[in-house]
Design a protein around this motif. Sequence first.
Motif, PDB file in Angstrom:
ATOM      1  N   GLU A 250       0.805  -1.034  -0.034  1.00 42.93           N
ATOM      2  CA  GLU A 250      -0.090   0.095  -0.053  1.00 42.93           C
ATOM      3  C   GLU A 250       0.826   1.179   0.178  1.00 42.93           C
ATOM      4  O   GLU A 250       0.654   2.218  -0.799  1.00 42.93           O
ATOM      5  CB  GLU A 250      -0.869  -0.038   1.272  1.00 42.93           C
ATOM      6  N   MET A 251       1.980   1.254   0.803  1.00 41.14           N
ATOM      7  CA  MET A 251       2.591   2.788   0.922  1.00 41.14           C
ATOM      8  C   MET A 251       3.727   2.777  -0.261  1.00 41.14           C
ATOM      9  O   MET A 251       4.157   3.879  -0.473  1.00 41.14           O
ATOM     10  CB  MET A 251       3.288   2.567   2.177  1.00 41.14           C
ATOM     11  N   LEU A 252       4.149   1.727  -0.801  1.00 41.60           N
ATOM     12  CA  LEU A 252       4.858   1.802  -1.828  1.00 41.60           C
ATOM     13  C   LEU A 252       4.319   2.601  -3.123  1.00 41.60           C
ATOM     14  O   LEU A 252       5.053   2.939  -3.769  1.00 41.60           O
ATOM     15  CB  LEU A 252       5.534   0.415  -2.455  1.00 41.60           C
ATOM     16  N   LYS A 253       2.997   2.386  -3.228  1.00 36.97           N
ATOM     17  CA  LYS A 253       2.301   3.098  -4.223  1.00 36.97           C
ATOM     18  C   LYS A 253       2.204   4.528  -4.245  1.00 36.97           C
ATOM     19  O   LYS A 253       2.339   5.271  -5.062  1.00 36.97           O
ATOM     20  CB  LYS A 253       0.775   2.737  -4.124  1.00 36.97           C
ATOM     21  N   GLU A 254       2.523   5.016  -2.876  1.00 36.80           N
ATOM     22  CA  GLU A 254       2.850   6.507  -2.621  1.00 36.80           C
ATOM     23  C   GLU A 254       4.013   7.060  -3.518  1.00 36.80           C
ATOM     24  O   GLU A 254       4.177   7.990  -3.870  1.00 36.80           O
ATOM     25  CB  GLU A 254       2.960   6.901  -1.268  1.00 36.80           C
ATOM     26  N   VAL A 255       4.956   6.023  -3.774  1.00 37.53           N
ATOM     27  CA  VAL A 255       6.121   6.464  -4.216  1.00 37.53           C
ATOM     28  C   VAL A 255       6.405   6.043  -5.869  1.00 37.53           C
ATOM     29  O   VAL A 255       7.518   5.896  -6.294  1.00 37.53           O
ATOM     30  CB  VAL A 255       7.570   6.073  -3.481  1.00 37.53           C
TER      31      VAL A 255
END
Length: 226
Positions: free
Chosen positions: A27-32
């Motif tokens: 989920e958080m890798l999508k932010e970058v």
Amino acid sequence: MPLSLVIFDCDGVLVDSEIVAARVESEMLKEVGIEIAAEELSERFAGLTQARILAALAEQTGVVFPDDFAERVEAENDRRLARVDPIPGVQEMLDRLELPRCICSNSMTGRLKLMLTHVQLWDRFRPYVFSSREVGTKRIKPAPDVYLYACKEFGVEPRSAIVLEDSVHGVAAGVAAGCRVVGFTGAGHTHPGHSEALSDAGAETVIARLSDFPAVVQAFGEWEHA
């Protein structure tokens, strides 16, 4: 040689945490701008620290992570892992084991205590909960050091210790230490080819249910290592 010690990995062996952490990271890798499924993260990186995972992804993708990225991932992991589920049958399995036991994990002690307390396992292992990043040489798996440290603490030869591991890196660490190693595929992050990968890494046998482990421990105590 008779067995004298049972050593457990924690994540994906005692608590079903590998898939939880992989979902957070996905989920958080999508932010970058990195699109990678939790299942792929688990298959490729299970057993490694977050720092190792992010370093590998940075090298592969060229992405430069924000300075606070790792800290935010850790905080979200802590929040979700505070409610982690135990692996089915873990309490009953421990009830059937008579040998001394301990945990050897790449997770930090604080994270281990958080999860194990929630699933009522902390008191069944403490003080013998060893984080590879906090004991001995502080080298993490796949280095064998944490397993060698545990054997030394208990005063046993590595070949008289049996290890239960769910990841290729963990199996490799146990094998390199000279321990007997059993693979485990009963957690939420298991995938097609998981059992074969653990066998290829050196696991002498692979189980999918914790209820099978006591019988394996008994059998290994009677089998000579090939």
